[in-house]
Design a protein around this motif. Structure first.
Motif, PDB file in Angstrom:
ATOM      1  N   GLN A  79      -1.906 -11.829  -9.917  1.00  0.00           N
ATOM      2  CA  GLN A  79      -1.797 -10.467  -9.401  1.00  0.00           C
ATOM      3  C   GLN A  79      -0.864 -10.399  -8.205  1.00  0.00           C
ATOM      4  N   MET A  80      -1.024 -11.324  -7.278  1.00  0.00           N
ATOM      5  CA  MET A  80      -0.218 -11.283  -6.062  1.00  0.00           C
ATOM      6  C   MET A  80       1.261 -11.526  -6.348  1.00  0.00           C
ATOM      7  N   GLY A  81       1.551 -12.429  -7.301  1.00  0.00           N
ATOM      8  CA  GLY A  81       2.943 -12.785  -7.560  1.00  0.00           C
ATOM      9  C   GLY A  81       3.616 -11.966  -8.638  1.00  0.00           C
ATOM     10  N   GLY A  82       2.825 -11.285  -9.496  1.00  0.00           N
ATOM     11  CA  GLY A  82       3.422 -10.581 -10.612  1.00  0.00           C
ATOM     12  C   GLY A  82       2.986  -9.138 -10.729  1.00  0.00           C
ATOM     13  N   LEU A  83       1.698  -8.922 -10.997  1.00  0.00           N
ATOM     14  CA  LEU A  83       1.235  -7.566 -11.265  1.00  0.00           C
ATOM     15  C   LEU A  83       1.541  -6.611 -10.115  1.00  0.00           C
ATOM     16  N   GLY A  84       1.209  -7.005  -8.903  1.00  0.00           N
ATOM     17  CA  GLY A  84       1.455  -6.120  -7.760  1.00  0.00           C
ATOM     18  C   GLY A  84       2.934  -5.854  -7.508  1.00  0.00           C
ATOM     19  N   PRO A  85       3.752  -6.905  -7.339  1.00  0.00           N
ATOM     20  CA  PRO A  85       5.163  -6.673  -7.066  1.00  0.00           C
ATOM     21  C   PRO A  85       5.905  -5.910  -8.164  1.00  0.00           C
ATOM     22  N   MET A  86       5.632  -6.247  -9.418  1.00  0.00           N
ATOM     23  CA  MET A  86       6.349  -5.580 -10.509  1.00  0.00           C
ATOM     24  C   MET A  86       5.931  -4.120 -10.651  1.00  0.00           C
ATOM     25  N   LEU A  87       4.628  -3.858 -10.538  1.00  0.00           N
ATOM     26  CA  LEU A  87       4.189  -2.479 -10.643  1.00  0.00           C
ATOM     27  C   LEU A  87       4.581  -1.671  -9.407  1.00  0.00           C
ATOM     28  N   GLY A  88       4.692  -2.358  -8.265  1.00  0.00           N
ATOM     29  CA  GLY A  88       5.213  -1.689  -7.081  1.00  0.00           C
ATOM     30  C   GLY A  88       6.650  -1.241  -7.265  1.00  0.00           C
ATOM     31  N   GLN A  89       7.458  -2.069  -7.915  1.00  0.00           N
ATOM     32  CA  GLN A  89       8.839  -1.672  -8.206  1.00  0.00           C
ATOM     33  C   GLN A  89       8.872  -0.527  -9.223  1.00  0.00           C
TER      34      GLN A  89
END
Length: 230
Positions: free
Chosen positions: A104-114
């Motif tokens: 979540q910290m490295g993928g889900l959050g950053p990608m969905l934030g973009q």
């Protein structure tokens, strides 16, 4: 008592989800990221990346001086260790919880934030970026949907910090997704939404601001032009 430096964003919601589930005493210290509160020197003293959430635990395990923690994933791990809850019941589950938290910290959050940035906040449409991040959101939804195919929660039958970390980021209505394509994810999301602690956690945010209200140009300048600030 725990001081929670918070604003109602997905990363902020992660921490209120834990605190409400665990029944810990805490006080909200609002950090209005649209007003620039995250740049205040007194906040930077313990949250040097000028991001919320952050906590100060005035009653840490073992006593002694207060403990401050920044970064939402680190806070969840700290609280799980402090309480002995939601971090996994044995070595295998703790390892599973840890790897999904890192996912979540490295993928889900950053990608969905973009995804959020380019579909909602960018000053002009950038079709390549929109396609890139909506497509990646679809892939990540699929990863989580497959993980949940035979499990009540991400790591099994127990609700853990892995679920708390991922849940606030799943917003299909603004991320170009359809829950009908992800039935396991939809079932999981509905189950967490119905938990009384989740209702209480989100009520905290609603008391601070209307999450559906559009962001002003001044707020966008502060939030997305942070490189210009000390």
């Amino acid at each position: 008592m725990i001081d929670l430096y918070y604003w109602p964003t997905p990363n902020g919601h992660k921490i209120t989800l834990f605190l409400e589930e665990a029944g810990l005493d805490y006080a909200i210290r609002p950090i209005n990221i649209g007003a620039g509160d995250q740049f205040a020197p007194e906040f930077l003293a313990f949250s040097p990346n000028n991001r919320m959430p952050a906590i100060i635990d005035h009653d840490p395990a073992g006593g002694g001086a207060p403990v401050s923690v920044f970064e939402s994933g680190a806070i969840l791990l700290y609280l799980a260790e402090k309480t002995g809850r939601f971090g996994g019941s044995d070595l295998r589950q703790r390892t599973d919880v840890l790897q999904w938290l890192m996912w979540q910290m490295g993928g889900l959050g950053p990608m969905l934030g973009q995804n959020h940035h380019f579909t909602r906040y960018a000053p002009e449409p950038v079709p390549y970026a929109i396609d890139r991040y909506v497509t990646e959101t679809t892939r990540l939804y699929g990863v989580l949907d497959r993980q949940l195919a035979e499990r009540a929660f991400i790591t099994g039958d127990d609700y853990t910090i892995a679920d708390m970390a991922c849940y606030p980021w799943i917003m299909p209505h603004i991320q170009g997704q359809d829950f009908g394509d992800f039935p396991n994810l939809a079932r999981w999301h509905a189950a967490i939404k119905a938990r009384p602690a989740t209702e209480r956690a989100y009520a905290v945010g609603k008391a601070l601001r209307n999450e559906g209200a559009p962001m002003s140009d001044a707020e966008k300048k502060i939030l997305f032009g942070q490189g210009a600030r000390p």
